[in-house]
Design a protein around this motif. Sequence first.
Motif, mmCIF file in Angstrom:
data_model
loop_
_atom_site.group_PDB
_atom_site.id
_atom_site.type_symbol
_atom_site.label_atom_id
_atom_site.label_comp_id
_atom_site.label_asym_id
_atom_site.label_seq_id
_atom_site.Cartn_x
_atom_site.Cartn_y
_atom_site.Cartn_z
ATOM 1 N N PRO A 1 90.299 60.508 57.448
ATOM 2 C CA PRO A 1 90.429 59.037 57.515
ATOM 3 C C PRO A 1 89.080 58.332 57.610
ATOM 4 O O PRO A 1 88.889 57.272 57.004
ATOM 5 N N LEU A 2 88.139 58.904 58.370
ATOM 6 C CA LEU A 2 86.806 58.305 58.468
ATOM 7 C C LEU A 2 86.103 58.347 57.112
ATOM 8 O O LEU A 2 85.453 57.363 56.713
ATOM 9 N N TYR A 3 86.249 59.459 56.408
ATOM 10 C CA TYR A 3 85.659 59.578 55.074
ATOM 11 C C TYR A 3 86.252 58.522 54.135
ATOM 12 O O TYR A 3 85.518 57.863 53.381
ATOM 13 N N ALA A 4 87.567 58.333 54.198
ATOM 14 C CA ALA A 4 88.222 57.336 53.341
ATOM 15 C C ALA A 4 87.728 55.930 53.671
ATOM 16 O O ALA A 4 87.534 55.099 52.774
ATOM 17 N N LEU A 5 87.499 55.665 54.953
ATOM 18 C CA LEU A 5 87.003 54.350 55.359
ATOM 19 C C LEU A 5 85.610 54.099 54.785
ATOM 20 O O LEU A 5 85.312 53.001 54.285
ATOM 21 N N PHE A 6 84.744 55.104 54.845
ATOM 22 C CA PHE A 6 83.414 54.973 54.253
ATOM 23 C C PHE A 6 83.510 54.741 52.743
ATOM 24 O O PHE A 6 82.755 53.931 52.182
ATOM 25 N N CYS A 7 84.409 55.449 52.096
ATOM 26 C CA CYS A 7 84.572 55.270 50.645
ATOM 27 C C CYS A 7 84.975 53.838 50.314
ATOM 28 O O CYS A 7 84.463 53.241 49.350
ATOM 29 N N LEU A 8 85.875 53.270 51.102
ATOM 30 C CA LEU A 8 86.284 51.885 50.885
ATOM 31 C C LEU A 8 85.103 50.940 51.089
ATOM 32 O O LEU A 8 84.943 49.960 50.355
ATOM 33 N N GLY A 9 84.279 51.233 52.083
ATOM 34 C CA GLY A 9 83.108 50.397 52.317
ATOM 35 C C GLY A 9 82.148 50.416 51.140
ATOM 36 O O GLY A 9 81.635 49.368 50.731
ATOM 37 N N PHE A 10 81.891 51.608 50.582
ATOM 38 C CA PHE A 10 81.004 51.703 49.419
ATOM 39 C C PHE A 10 81.619 51.005 48.210
ATOM 40 O O PHE A 10 80.908 50.355 47.434
ATOM 41 N N ALA A 11 82.936 51.128 48.049
ATOM 42 C CA ALA A 11 83.595 50.450 46.926
ATOM 43 C C ALA A 11 83.466 48.938 47.051
ATOM 44 O O ALA A 11 83.239 48.236 46.061
ATOM 45 N N ALA A 12 83.589 48.433 48.277
ATOM 46 C CA ALA A 12 83.440 46.994 48.496
ATOM 47 C C ALA A 12 82.022 46.542 48.184
ATOM 48 O O ALA A 12 81.812 45.466 47.586
ATOM 49 N N MET A 13 81.028 47.352 48.560
ATOM 50 C CA MET A 13 79.636 46.996 48.272
ATOM 51 C C MET A 13 79.378 47.024 46.763
ATOM 52 O O MET A 13 78.648 46.180 46.240
ATOM 53 N N LEU A 14 79.974 47.988 46.079
ATOM 54 C CA LEU A 14 79.821 48.030 44.625
ATOM 55 C C LEU A 14 80.436 46.795 43.994
ATOM 56 O O LEU A 14 79.854 46.186 43.080
ATOM 57 N N PHE A 15 81.597 46.384 44.489
ATOM 58 C CA PHE A 15 82.270 45.173 43.991
ATOM 59 C C PHE A 15 81.370 43.956 44.176
ATOM 60 O O PHE A 15 81.209 43.132 43.266
ATOM 61 N N ALA A 16 80.740 43.867 45.361
ATOM 62 C CA ALA A 16 79.866 42.723 45.643
ATOM 63 C C ALA A 16 78.615 42.754 44.774
ATOM 64 O O ALA A 16 78.141 41.710 44.303
ATOM 65 N N ALA A 17 78.059 43.933 44.549
ATOM 66 C CA ALA A 17 76.827 44.051 43.762
ATOM 67 C C ALA A 17 77.047 43.702 42.295
ATOM 68 O O ALA A 17 76.096 43.331 41.588
ATOM 69 N N LEU A 18 78.297 43.818 41.819
ATOM 70 C CA LEU A 18 78.584 43.539 40.408
ATOM 71 C C LEU A 18 79.136 42.133 40.195
ATOM 72 O O LEU A 18 79.638 41.822 39.123
ATOM 73 N N ARG A 19 79.005 41.285 41.201
ATOM 74 C CA ARG A 19 79.560 39.930 41.076
ATOM 75 C C ARG A 19 78.856 39.105 40.023
ATOM 76 O O ARG A 19 79.482 38.302 39.330
ATOM 77 N N THR A 20 77.540 39.275 39.888
ATOM 78 C CA THR A 20 76.764 38.360 39.043
ATOM 79 C C THR A 20 76.265 38.987 37.754
ATOM 80 O O THR A 20 75.589 38.320 36.980
#
Length: 828
Positions: A662-681
Amino acid sequence: MTGCKSHLALTRARWAGVSILLGSLAVSLVAAAPAAAQMSSAECTTQNLLADRMPAGQQDAHGDAGHVTDGKAAPEGAQWDTAAVVMFLDTPAGSITYDLGVVRSISAFLLQADANDTYKVFGATENTPSSFKLLTEIDSVVNVGHGLRTRPVRIEPTAVRYIKIGEPLGDNSYSISEFQAYCQPPTPFPPKLPTVDAPPATVVSAPWYEFKWFANDESARFEMVLAFLAMALLIWGIRLDRTGRSNYRRGLRDVLLALVGITSFVCYFNFGLWHFPNRVHQWDTFHYYVGSKYFNELSYDRLYECVAVADSEAPGLRRRVELRKVMNLRTNMMEGTQRILAHPEDCKKHFTPERWEAFKHDVAHFRSKHDVKRWEEAQTDHGYNGTPVWNILGTTLANTGPASDGQIDWITWIDPLFIVGMTLLSMAAFGWRTTCVALAVFATNFPSRFYWTGGAFLRWDWLFYFVSGICLLKLEHPLLGGFFLGYSTLLRIFPMFVFAGPLVVAFKQLWGTHGPDDPYWLVRLPDIGSRLKTNRAGREVAVPELIWNQIRIYKPQPFTTLRAFIDRLERRYLMLFLGAALAVGTLMPLSLVTSSGVDGYRAFIFNTSKHKETPLTNHMGLRTVVTYSTSEAGRSLQDSRDEDPWGKWKRAKVATFHRRRPLYALFCLGFAAMLFAALRTNSEPWFACAMGSMMIAVGIELTCYYYSFLFATTFLYSKRKEAGAIMLGITGATGFIDWAPTKYLPSTGPLAGFRISQWLDEQYMLMSVVTLVGFVWIMYKFAAGPEVSEETVAAASVPRGSAGKGGSGAGGGGRGNRGGRNNKRKRR
């Protein structure tokens, strides 16, 4: 009377049986009593238990065995081959075995032997090959000096009767002048021994200009320094850009950057010294050449078994094979060869007589390229792991003829050509400056050094197609770029995570565009903001901080037809995905011919699943970090006396990951969110892929040498210069962790916590942490704040009126992008 007699006879028989049972028990107790008495009454003293003992057995050794246990030593630094004081071990399989007569507790050894070799000490209670367990490995002390050198070593008290010294590793010239074993080490330890006259060692030093001193460790340190110097050069340029002085010393900085790029390219190949000095990586080439050439016969799980059978049929080798430990490729656990040699038909039934003879020839070729010990160790790796698609070219090339120096030479030159090709394509797509930075990252990243897979057979094909695919996207060839990225994925599977970036962009586009009056969900999410803070110089600077925002998430835009829905997707992305699909649709059917059809894919899936659950000390990635515990590190769980010394460690790592999933999955979600934010512009396909490449470290645990994918991640430098500096900081830090200079700090006290571990599992865990932190930093830089890129700096430095005349929008590789000295400085 008859009945009474019968009853009496039965009673007597019963008493006789009881008497026999009690008598047997008494005899066994009496027989065991002396041995028990010997074991229990033997006093644990400081006397040398091997004094004047002659060997109970020896292998590949010659000379006077009495020298080894006569209690006399040669002068420190004496000539290694003085026959009057030493016994020689002829091969890396050489050993000398001693019988103590009874089981005794051993806690210390003293060895005087050739300084530049490592020797192993084994112990057993029975004199059978499978009984011997490694007690300790006595390291080389060539850093102290050459010649015969004394080495004391202490171990945990261990009960043994038989002691074996040997199986050396070094320069193939091995000798032992004194070997002692103790129940308790004497004081002082080592004791002062009487010496025998022997001439001092003769050491001939090569001239410095022959670079004999430049070896693997020196190369790694040079790469670390190069990374930090290149990072400093980029930081210099970034600071000048931020103060509006982009043209200051630009010519000098360009020359230095070009020098970094050229040096990095030749540095990766160790300046032509390759593997010091061998160019061909025989170990790795053996696995991929033999594994692909005979894939139809070996599949993924019979390589070491069939090599053992082939070796056993070679003259004079059967005994060595009987003593061999091999990796069971079905379980990834170590075992002996008894079962294999008892049923050679289990292997040979998969071969025709002609193919078996060809197989034995090829095995003999690679065996001749390894010393004895190295060949034995090669059978403990993890086999052949090429994908069925890799087999298309691998199997075809390997079957062009029998293994020979000429054939192996030319097929191992293909990989350097791949490196040249991707470098040239990188220059065409991103310009020479970005390529120089990418080469510096590639060459100075310790986990992916030439040491691992350089000089091998088709080990960089995936990297060529991975990097080239992104370059082709930059050059506006999305269909071919997608095909290359799909091909790279089919060659090594893990490149599939590069599509994480394009999938994020595609998801945004298919979600649709929205106006302020469209329906939405209101959610509260964390975000990275900034606040002004006055620094020590009295200037206000923006510092990041965590804030909570209420944001609108617009509901999906409705569509009337499927065509209208697909039309939302930008054409470049549609062609990218179509190219990847074409790779799958054409290459997978073709691979069925060279990989035993569908059965080959079933075997590959099982093999991949098995390796996924087999931790390795050089694994890297988010999973490596999440599963780390100090109490479960290799230094705590590795036991050289077990049949599989790393077995406890492997099982603990797997169990910990399942608990922390579960901790690993939480980290994966965090990285996915950061990737989403980095590709906004930015929605350029190449940019999305370069950003997505960072998800490789998040989504899968890889052996360290696959981190050469950082070459492609560094293309982000062309959009934001800080990305290049961060990447070089990562690679420089990996070299620093390997160097571990803090190992000289005290092991106790306040400084003990700063000691960098020298155990590989902990070092690669630290390298994973550094890499992931760097990736988070890069994503943050792209998610927040304006870009400071090579493209914008190059454009800004073009003199007024010369725009469009030779500028390089791909990173400043062309003419006209340096500008003149009199340009107006623009503050950003």
